[in-house]
Design a protein around this motif. Structure first.
Motif, short mmCIF file in Angstrom:
data_model
loop_
_atom_site.label_atom_id
_atom_site.label_comp_id
_atom_site.label_asym_id
_atom_site.label_seq_id
_atom_site.Cartn_x
_atom_site.Cartn_y
_atom_site.Cartn_z
N PRO A 95 -5.38 -4.03 3.19
CA PRO A 95 -6.03 -3.66 4.45
C PRO A 95 -7.48 -4.11 4.59
N HIS A 96 -8.16 -4.38 3.46
CA HIS A 96 -9.55 -4.82 3.55
C HIS A 96 -9.69 -6.34 3.66
N ALA A 97 -8.59 -7.07 3.45
CA ALA A 97 -8.71 -8.52 3.31
C ALA A 97 -7.56 -9.30 3.91
N ASP A 98 -6.79 -8.67 4.80
CA ASP A 98 -5.55 -9.29 5.27
C ASP A 98 -5.72 -10.17 6.50
N THR A 99 -6.76 -9.91 7.31
CA THR A 99 -6.94 -10.67 8.55
C THR A 99 -8.44 -10.94 8.77
N GLU A 100 -8.71 -11.73 9.76
CA GLU A 100 -10.11 -12.00 10.11
C GLU A 100 -10.82 -10.72 10.56
N ASN A 101 -10.06 -9.74 11.04
CA ASN A 101 -10.65 -8.49 11.51
C ASN A 101 -10.98 -7.51 10.39
N ALA A 102 -10.51 -7.78 9.19
CA ALA A 102 -10.68 -6.85 8.08
C ALA A 102 -12.13 -6.81 7.60
N GLU A 103 -12.48 -5.73 6.87
CA GLU A 103 -13.86 -5.56 6.39
C GLU A 103 -14.36 -6.75 5.59
N TRP A 104 -13.47 -7.34 4.79
CA TRP A 104 -13.89 -8.45 3.94
C TRP A 104 -13.53 -9.81 4.54
N GLY A 105 -12.92 -9.79 5.74
CA GLY A 105 -12.42 -11.03 6.29
C GLY A 105 -11.07 -11.38 5.66
N LYS A 106 -10.55 -12.54 6.03
CA LYS A 106 -9.23 -12.94 5.56
C LYS A 106 -9.34 -13.62 4.19
N LEU A 107 -9.64 -12.79 3.19
CA LEU A 107 -9.73 -13.31 1.83
C LEU A 107 -8.35 -13.57 1.23
N MET A 108 -7.34 -12.86 1.71
CA MET A 108 -5.98 -13.10 1.23
C MET A 108 -5.40 -14.31 1.97
N THR A 109 -5.75 -15.46 1.46
CA THR A 109 -5.31 -16.73 2.04
C THR A 109 -3.85 -16.98 1.67
N ASP A 110 -3.28 -18.02 2.24
CA ASP A 110 -1.91 -18.38 1.88
C ASP A 110 -1.79 -18.64 0.38
N GLY A 111 -2.83 -19.23 -0.20
CA GLY A 111 -2.83 -19.50 -1.63
C GLY A 111 -2.76 -18.23 -2.45
N LYS A 112 -3.48 -17.20 -2.00
CA LYS A 112 -3.46 -15.92 -2.72
C LYS A 112 -2.08 -15.26 -2.61
N TRP A 113 -1.51 -15.30 -1.42
CA TRP A 113 -0.16 -14.76 -1.26
C TRP A 113 0.83 -15.52 -2.13
N ASP A 114 0.70 -16.84 -2.16
CA ASP A 114 1.63 -17.65 -2.96
C ASP A 114 1.52 -17.33 -4.44
N MET A 115 0.31 -17.03 -4.91
CA MET A 115 0.14 -16.65 -6.31
C MET A 115 0.95 -15.39 -6.61
N ASN A 116 0.88 -14.42 -5.71
CA ASN A 116 1.64 -13.19 -5.89
C ASN A 116 3.15 -13.47 -5.82
N TYR A 117 3.56 -14.29 -4.87
CA TYR A 117 4.98 -14.60 -4.74
C TYR A 117 5.52 -15.24 -6.02
N LYS A 118 4.78 -16.16 -6.58
CA LYS A 118 5.23 -16.87 -7.78
C LYS A 118 5.43 -15.89 -8.94
N ARG A 119 4.49 -14.98 -9.10
CA ARG A 119 4.59 -14.01 -10.19
C ARG A 119 5.73 -13.02 -9.95
N LEU A 120 5.90 -12.65 -8.69
CA LEU A 120 7.02 -11.76 -8.36
C LEU A 120 8.36 -12.46 -8.50
N ASP A 121 8.37 -13.78 -8.29
CA ASP A 121 9.61 -14.54 -8.49
C ASP A 121 10.09 -14.39 -9.92
N TYR A 122 9.15 -14.35 -10.87
CA TYR A 122 9.57 -14.13 -12.26
C TYR A 122 10.00 -12.67 -12.46
N MET A 123 9.21 -11.75 -11.97
CA MET A 123 9.48 -10.33 -12.18
C MET A 123 10.82 -9.90 -11.60
#
Length: 506
Positions: free
Chosen positions: A49-77
């Motif tokens: 919630p702090h980093a998901d969109t341009e409207n968030a407190e921290w801005g859109k820090l969760m870029t596509d690259g950050k999401w993809d990092m999580n997806y890759k690790r979850l693909d193993y899990m």
């Protein structure tokens, strides 16, 4: 492990049988299920919630690259369960009209961020427990002047908003992964929006259950509850923590689709094996109603002085942090806890939490108050100026394995006890495959003999401090393959370790 310790283990394997059993070894009984149709283990994953969109407190820090990092690790899990909690006003409740009725918009960037999690769950057949932290503006964002807009968890206005959102997600977007809904997080807590008022929560659940049925959504999703912290007794509440489970079963079982609780449990409770005995009480209540039970949040207690000192020393950690996530020992305790939960009759557990970057203290967005509970910190570089904080932490190893190798639909079956202090095991049977998880939550090296009912070759994973085999991504690699299961298969279980044997392929 020191070479001398390994030598001792080798000698034990060669020369010593399992002292508590005959040469037949510790038996596994596929014909004696503890539970069937296991949902599986997973994680709490919030949509940043702090980093998901341009409207968030921290801005859109969760870029596509950050999401993809999580997806890759979850693909193993390969998690089988996500718990995803939010607040309506963070996502789809965008204001109020002149009559005080909530204005809903499901086409916001914030809703699309949640859909990133739901898209992944849908694609990978992951059961999702969705919900809200509490009544809007009574749990978070109290300073925004809207605290009078809802009376509580039993306000029909809030219930109707929830149902409209679920109708959008299920009927418009087609998310069949949405199976359960939490009305209020930990409603027995004095920190909850309900302040421990069972009647308020109960009446809200009744309203929600009816509204789902009226909308035809009850064919797809049902209420999970009570979501109580069962080892916490709120002096302001009519019932104890476990009493919330008892009263949910007694008063509103017909409105509950699955029983679900939380525990940030004591280390000594897990190490002694008492964790299983305590939580079996809740599991037995669910079983008496012919329903499953899961842990919606599971973690280890953070209140110890050493942990609090470590949190204070970290310039980015809040007091609501479990600094042991950086240590090998956390993986041992979490593996031990989930093994005991499976033997107690639970159908899954969601570990708190996937990622440090999801939440801050009271979700105020202060960058120096992260809730450090994760398997990594996706924003280690951006928030903490520390790229290494984005690396996978040790406890990912055992937790990913108990997710990956206990598929949905597994039967958790009875086994003999090891008879050894701190050494516990659980076994799952899925079609013609078998998985056995063993933990040694002690400082003593041990060897056990297993009688595993399979003719298929097995692979073995070994979680030992400093010696766990990993690939270039930091994912677990089998320590041994093509093991022939046989009568009295000797298995070394070093001190403070986790071992998983499975016939399932990678």
């Amino acid at each position: 492990m020191k070479a001398t310790s390994w030598l001792a283990v080798i000698l034990m394997v060669l020369n010593i049988g399992c002292t508590s059993h005959t040469d037949n070894g510790i038996k596994i009984y596929p014909e004696q299920p503890i539970s069937t149709d296991y949902i599986g283990n997973g994680v709490q994953w919030s949509a940043y919630p702090h980093a998901d969109t341009e409207n968030a407190e921290w801005g859109k820090l969760m870029t596509d690259g950050k999401w993809d990092m999580n997806y890759k690790r979850l693909d193993y899990m390969q998690p089988k369960l996500f718990r995803v909690l939010d607040q309506a006003n963070w996502r789809y409740m965008v204001g109020f009209d002149e009559k005080g009725e909530p204005i809903l918009d499901f086409d916001t960037p914030e809703v699309k961020a949640v859909e990133k999690i739901l898209d992944y769950a849908q694609k990978n057949n992951i059961t999702v427990l969705l919900g809200e932290w509490g009544t809007p503006y009574k749990m978070h964002d109290k300073d925004q002047g809207n605290s009078d807009k809802f009376t509580g968890a039993n306000d029909p206005k809030w219930i109707n908003a929830i149902v409209e959102y679920l109708d959008y997600l299920i009927n418009t977007k087609g998310y069949t992964c949405l199976k359960y809904y939490n009305l209020v997080n930990e409603p027995n807590g004095d920190w909850a929006s309900t302040k421990g008022d069972f009647n308020e929560w109960r009446d809200g659940v009744i309203l929600l259950s009816k509204a789902l049925k009226d909308k035809g959504l009850d064919r797809h999703i049902s209420v999970a509850g009570p979501d109580a912290v069962t080892r916490y007794d709120n002096p302001r509440s009519t019932y104890s923590g476990l009493g919330w489970v008892e009263e949910t079963a007694r008063q509103i079982d017909e409105n509950i689709g699955i029983y679900e609780i939380h525990d940030y449990t004591a280390h000594d409770l897990v190490k002694s094996g008492e964790f299983e005995l305590f939580h079996k009480k809740a599991a037995d209540i669910a079983a008496s109603k012919n329903k499953q039970i899961i842990f919606g949040e599971l973690g280890m207690n953070r209140s110890g002085q050493l942990n609090q000192d470590r949190a204070k020393a970290d310039p980015y950690a809040s007091e609501d942090s479990q600094m042991e996530v950086y240590d090998h020992s956390y993986g041992v305790y979490m593996a031990d806890a989930v093994i005991q939960s499976m033997n107690a009759g639970f159908s899954g557990a969601a570990a708190w939490a996937l990622d440090d970057a999801m939440h801050t203290m009271n979700d105020l967005g202060n960058k120096n108050e992260l809730k450090r509970w994760g398997m990594w910190n996706s924003l280690g570089t951006e928030i903490c100026n520390n790229p290494d904080d984005e690396n996978i932490r040790p406890w990912f190893y055992p937790w990913s394995l108990v997710c990956r190798y206990f598929p949905g639909g597994t039967s958790i079956v009875k086994t003999d006890s090891t008879g050894i202090d701190g050494v516990r095991l659980t076994a799952g049977v899925f079609e013609d495959d078998v998985t056995v998880a063993v933990v040694n939550n002690s400082d003593v090296d041990n060897v056990i003999s297993l009688n595993i009912p399979t003719s298929k070759a097995m692979q073995k994973f070994l979680y030992v401090e400093g010696e766990s085999k990993l690939d270039d991504n930091g994912f677990p690699v089998a320590a041994e393959k093509n093991i022939k299961a046989k009568k009295a298969l000797k298995v070394a279980v070093p001190s403070n370790s986790f071992v998983l044997l499975t016939t399932l392929d990678d």
